[in-house]
Design a protein around this motif. Sequence first.
Motif, PDB file in Angstrom:
ATOM      1  N   ALA A   1      -2.720  -3.452  19.815  1.00 40.26           N
ATOM      2  CA  ALA A   1      -3.675  -4.552  19.752  1.00 40.26           C
ATOM      3  C   ALA A   1      -5.086  -4.000  19.630  1.00 40.26           C
ATOM      4  N   ASN A   2      -5.909  -4.703  18.873  1.00 41.31           N
ATOM      5  CA  ASN A   2      -7.314  -4.371  18.614  1.00 41.31           C
ATOM      6  C   ASN A   2      -7.496  -3.193  17.663  1.00 41.31           C
ATOM      7  N   MET A   3      -6.430  -2.741  17.019  1.00 41.49           N
ATOM      8  CA  MET A   3      -6.604  -1.897  15.848  1.00 41.49           C
ATOM      9  C   MET A   3      -6.949  -2.805  14.672  1.00 41.49           C
ATOM     10  N   VAL A   4      -7.763  -2.309  13.757  1.00 47.63           N
ATOM     11  CA  VAL A   4      -8.174  -3.092  12.592  1.00 47.63           C
ATOM     12  C   VAL A   4      -7.634  -2.400  11.340  1.00 47.63           C
ATOM     13  N   PHE A   5      -6.940  -3.180  10.519  1.00 43.11           N
ATOM     14  CA  PHE A   5      -6.342  -2.657   9.291  1.00 43.11           C
ATOM     15  C   PHE A   5      -6.756  -3.498   8.085  1.00 43.11           C
ATOM     16  N   THR A   6      -6.818  -2.854   6.936  1.00 39.97           N
ATOM     17  CA  THR A   6      -6.852  -3.594   5.676  1.00 39.97           C
ATOM     18  C   THR A   6      -5.429  -3.993   5.315  1.00 39.97           C
ATOM     19  N   VAL A   7      -5.310  -5.011   4.468  1.00 33.53           N
ATOM     20  CA  VAL A   7      -4.037  -5.366   3.833  1.00 33.53           C
ATOM     21  C   VAL A   7      -4.360  -5.565   2.363  1.00 33.53           C
ATOM     22  N   GLU A   8      -3.840  -4.685   1.473  1.00 33.55           N
ATOM     23  CA  GLU A   8      -4.342  -4.670   0.099  1.00 33.55           C
ATOM     24  C   GLU A   8      -3.280  -4.346  -0.953  1.00 33.55           C
ATOM     25  N   PRO A   9      -2.295  -5.230  -1.126  1.00 31.26           N
ATOM     26  CA  PRO A   9      -1.327  -5.005  -2.201  1.00 31.26           C
ATOM     27  C   PRO A   9      -1.955  -5.279  -3.566  1.00 31.26           C
TER      28      PRO A   9
ATOM     29  N   ALA B   1       2.959  -9.240   4.258  1.00 31.45           N
ATOM     30  CA  ALA B   1       2.669  -7.932   4.849  1.00 31.45           C
ATOM     31  C   ALA B   1       1.831  -8.080   6.104  1.00 31.45           C
ATOM     32  N   THR B   2       0.886  -9.006   6.081  1.00 35.18           N
ATOM     33  CA  THR B   2       0.006  -9.211   7.237  1.00 35.18           C
ATOM     34  C   THR B   2       0.813  -9.554   8.489  1.00 35.18           C
ATOM     35  N   LYS B   3       1.854 -10.343   8.322  1.00 38.45           N
ATOM     36  CA  LYS B   3       2.681 -10.761   9.468  1.00 38.45           C
ATOM     37  C   LYS B   3       3.376  -9.572  10.138  1.00 38.45           C
ATOM     38  N   LEU B   4       3.529  -8.462   9.403  1.00 45.47           N
ATOM     39  CA  LEU B   4       4.212  -7.280   9.942  1.00 45.47           C
ATOM     40  C   LEU B   4       3.302  -6.431  10.826  1.00 45.47           C
ATOM     41  N   LEU B   5       1.997  -6.699  10.793  1.00 44.48           N
ATOM     42  CA  LEU B   5       1.043  -5.885  11.555  1.00 44.48           C
ATOM     43  C   LEU B   5       0.960  -6.399  12.984  1.00 44.48           C
TER      44      LEU B   5
END
Length: 430
Positions: free
Chosen positions: A377-385, A303-307
Amino acid sequence: MKYHPIDRNLYIKNRAKFTAQMKPNSVAVFNSNDIYPVSADTTLPFAQHRDILYLSGVDQEESILLLFPDAPYAHLKEILFLRETNEHIAVWEGEKLTKERAFEVSGIKSVYWLTDFYKILKEVMAYSDTMYINTNEHYRASIETETREARFIKWWKENYPAHKVEKSNPILQRIRSVKESEEIDLLQKACDLTEKGFRRVLSFVKPNVMEYEIEAEFAHEFIRNRSKGFAYTPIIASGNNANVLHYIENNQQCKAGDLILLDVGAEYANYSSDMTRTIPVSGKYTDRQKAVYNAVLKVKNEATKLLVPGTLWKEYHVEVGKIMTSELLGLGLLDKADVQNENPEWPAYKKYFMHGTSHHLGLDTHDYGLLHEPMQANMVFTVEPGIYIPKEGFGIRLEDDVVIQKSGEPFNLMRNIPIEIEEIESLMNS
């Protein structure tokens, strides 16, 4: 405040981004949060409204920021109004911002005491055509208490009905979602404090420990490192408690053989971190726990690779659902018939993974960001499956905080926090 001073140039840049999107001859006003009463003379700890903080750096109650970029006089272009301080207040409540210190914090030269606000606002209204009001339009917002901002808006509309009205929130949603380098550094600091807490907990957990004791270990480590504490109410969920998504009681004993889901993040300078790890009470995962854990970790990594820039939030979650479906089939939790007969509105994987995968992170744990607009770019997201299996008595969620890059995979702010099974087991048994 416990945190180190922040360079005022951050707030100067933030105001410039906001005023650049204001309509001609318009004014914007931003209020601090209230201090909320509990009962008798007790109040909740003060938490500053993130918008005035973002635009000024002022972390103090009863403050107001006014922006009027087209003002006819330089001293009216940006103004801070502060509660007047004196020796009596200093003795009873501690030091408050002076006018000089407010300039050092914010870069705003025009600083007045709050008693001058209505007089100066009246002058400003006479020169302007439009007012930007600051309503809360976050997609998760549920507001029952009238805020200081809401009271001001109500008063202003009654007293200045001839002015045009615009909304500050859409501008703030856009500019706050794309972080300046100084903000990313502060988020990294918050994540580093979370790492310190997690490593402390790994050496502390053992069978029969109480969930609230683990919570206390995190709090100790955060506060001793200049944090106010948790960025949000922590989840310390052992055994089947992990299958309650917002379990916050943290009052059960952690039993040998169980897993503990830790959804915990430190704040630093009002910026949030948001981590989830799932660890074994006894220091070793069972084979079944390992299989589910590695499936969740694979989903998180894929999922991280999709961001990446251009990704749309809704489409991203559809793709993550496909990855999760594949893993659930491999674990035997779903079969092909489940997938073939699924309801498109509630796909089969939702039985075991019923929440979203990512949200914006920043000054708020669920930070500002317009979800219908492409990621930048420079948006910050969680990744939490996560995968939650009540029948088997455990749930596993893994979560990191990442910064979208101009090209390539996101930068993981939690890259140093142990997540692989082997490292967690090694640290818990060292």
